[in-house]
Design a protein around this motif. Structure first.
Motif, mmCIF file in Angstrom:
data_model
loop_
_atom_site.group_PDB
_atom_site.id
_atom_site.type_symbol
_atom_site.label_atom_id
_atom_site.label_comp_id
_atom_site.label_asym_id
_atom_site.label_seq_id
_atom_site.Cartn_x
_atom_site.Cartn_y
_atom_site.Cartn_z
ATOM 1 N N ARG A 19 46.484 36.649 44.018
ATOM 2 C CA ARG A 19 45.327 37.040 43.212
ATOM 3 C C ARG A 19 45.733 37.461 41.802
ATOM 4 N NH1 ARG A 19 39.773 37.057 44.124
ATOM 5 N NH2 ARG A 19 38.844 38.540 42.745
ATOM 6 N N PHE A 20 46.782 38.241 41.685
ATOM 7 C CA PHE A 20 47.156 38.790 40.382
ATOM 8 C C PHE A 20 48.061 37.879 39.561
ATOM 9 C CE2 PHE A 20 45.839 42.610 42.651
ATOM 10 C CZ PHE A 20 44.984 43.153 41.712
ATOM 11 N N PHE A 21 48.815 36.991 40.206
ATOM 12 C CA PHE A 21 49.769 36.182 39.452
ATOM 13 C C PHE A 21 49.393 34.715 39.321
ATOM 14 C CE2 PHE A 21 52.450 39.765 40.789
ATOM 15 C CZ PHE A 21 52.916 40.138 39.544
ATOM 16 N N PHE A 22 48.809 34.102 40.334
ATOM 17 C CA PHE A 22 48.610 32.655 40.328
ATOM 18 C C PHE A 22 47.158 32.214 40.156
ATOM 19 C CE2 PHE A 22 52.377 33.494 43.007
ATOM 20 C CZ PHE A 22 53.325 33.004 42.117
ATOM 21 N N LEU A 23 46.207 33.079 40.450
ATOM 22 C CA LEU A 23 44.792 32.704 40.373
ATOM 23 C C LEU A 23 44.340 32.319 38.972
ATOM 24 C CD1 LEU A 23 42.194 32.434 42.072
ATOM 25 C CD2 LEU A 23 41.676 34.758 41.402
ATOM 26 N N ASN A 53 40.492 41.707 37.366
ATOM 27 C CA ASN A 53 40.826 40.614 38.277
ATOM 28 C C ASN A 53 39.707 40.257 39.248
ATOM 29 O OD1 ASN A 53 43.195 39.615 37.442
ATOM 30 N ND2 ASN A 53 44.456 40.618 38.963
ATOM 31 N N PHE A 54 38.631 41.026 39.257
ATOM 32 C CA PHE A 54 37.565 40.762 40.213
ATOM 33 C C PHE A 54 36.227 40.456 39.556
ATOM 34 C CE2 PHE A 54 40.672 43.590 42.122
ATOM 35 C CZ PHE A 54 41.085 42.794 43.175
ATOM 36 N N GLU A 55 36.062 40.796 38.306
ATOM 37 C CA GLU A 55 34.801 40.546 37.617
ATOM 38 C C GLU A 55 35.043 39.646 36.411
ATOM 39 O OE1 GLU A 55 30.987 42.970 35.827
ATOM 40 O OE2 GLU A 55 32.673 44.077 36.660
ATOM 41 N N SER A 66 27.328 37.659 34.448
ATOM 42 C CA SER A 66 28.391 38.442 35.059
ATOM 43 C C SER A 66 28.502 38.082 36.535
ATOM 44 C CB SER A 66 28.091 39.926 34.891
ATOM 45 O OG SER A 66 29.123 40.684 35.446
ATOM 46 N N CYS A 67 29.723 37.833 36.987
ATOM 47 C CA CYS A 67 29.970 37.432 38.374
ATOM 48 C C CYS A 67 31.225 38.115 38.890
ATOM 49 C CB CYS A 67 30.196 35.934 38.479
ATOM 50 S SG CYS A 67 28.817 34.949 37.973
ATOM 51 N N TYR A 68 31.330 38.131 40.196
ATOM 52 C CA TYR A 68 32.558 38.577 40.840
ATOM 53 C C TYR A 68 33.335 37.338 41.259
ATOM 54 C CZ TYR A 68 30.199 43.051 41.031
ATOM 55 O OH TYR A 68 29.536 44.197 40.688
ATOM 56 N N TYR A 78 34.977 29.905 43.640
ATOM 57 C CA TYR A 78 33.962 30.654 44.361
ATOM 58 C C TYR A 78 33.600 31.913 43.575
ATOM 59 C CZ TYR A 78 35.555 27.661 48.137
ATOM 60 O OH TYR A 78 35.901 26.581 48.894
ATOM 61 N N LEU A 79 32.308 32.069 43.276
ATOM 62 C CA LEU A 79 31.814 33.206 42.511
ATOM 63 C C LEU A 79 30.679 33.880 43.275
ATOM 64 C CD1 LEU A 79 31.498 31.449 39.030
ATOM 65 C CD2 LEU A 79 33.387 32.850 39.829
ATOM 66 N N LEU A 80 30.471 35.158 42.985
ATOM 67 C CA LEU A 80 29.359 35.914 43.543
ATOM 68 C C LEU A 80 28.587 36.504 42.375
ATOM 69 C CD1 LEU A 80 28.135 36.995 46.241
ATOM 70 C CD2 LEU A 80 29.499 39.038 45.870
ATOM 71 N N ASP A 81 27.327 36.113 42.231
ATOM 72 C CA ASP A 81 26.487 36.615 41.136
ATOM 73 C C ASP A 81 26.313 38.121 41.304
ATOM 74 O OD1 ASP A 81 24.689 37.067 39.135
ATOM 75 O OD2 ASP A 81 23.312 35.480 39.730
#
Length: 100
Positions: A19-23, A53-55, A66-68, A78-81
């Motif tokens: 999540r923190f390095f490759f995404l 890293n999440f928003e 704005s999405c997560y 993949y996003l979450l509104d």
């Protein structure tokens, strides 16, 4: 049972590392809307601003959504509104398809 106790923390560590390095590197593409809340089609990595890293914020033609960020795996984004909490899926647009 002991194997599961050892495997779960290792798996969570790998997901956090990813999540923190490759995404962010995998997100550097052009994305085409497939289903869910439409944020503009297509969107590029230049339209995406990572707040943490999440928003994220998707800027398109003067609008800002704005999405997560749920993930970016196997050519899917993949996003979450954040307002409606509805799931959105974008598919990586092949460069040859985009240019034709």
């Amino acid at each position: 049972m002991k194997k599961i106790i050892r495997i779960v923390p290792f798996f969570l560590f790998l997901l956090t590392l990813d999540r923190f390095f490759f995404l962010p590197g995998r997100m550097d593409a052009t994305w085409e809307y497939e289903k869910g809340t439409n944020l503009g089609d297509p969107i590029t990595f230049d339209n995406i601003e990572i707040i943490n890293n999440f928003e994220i914020t998707v800027r398109k033609t003067g609008e800002s959504n704005s999405c997560y960020l749920l993930g970016c795996y196997f050519g899917n984004l993949y996003l979450l509104d954040s307002q409606t909490l509805k799931y959105t899926k974008y598919v990586e647009l092949e460069e040859s398809t985009f240019l034709n």
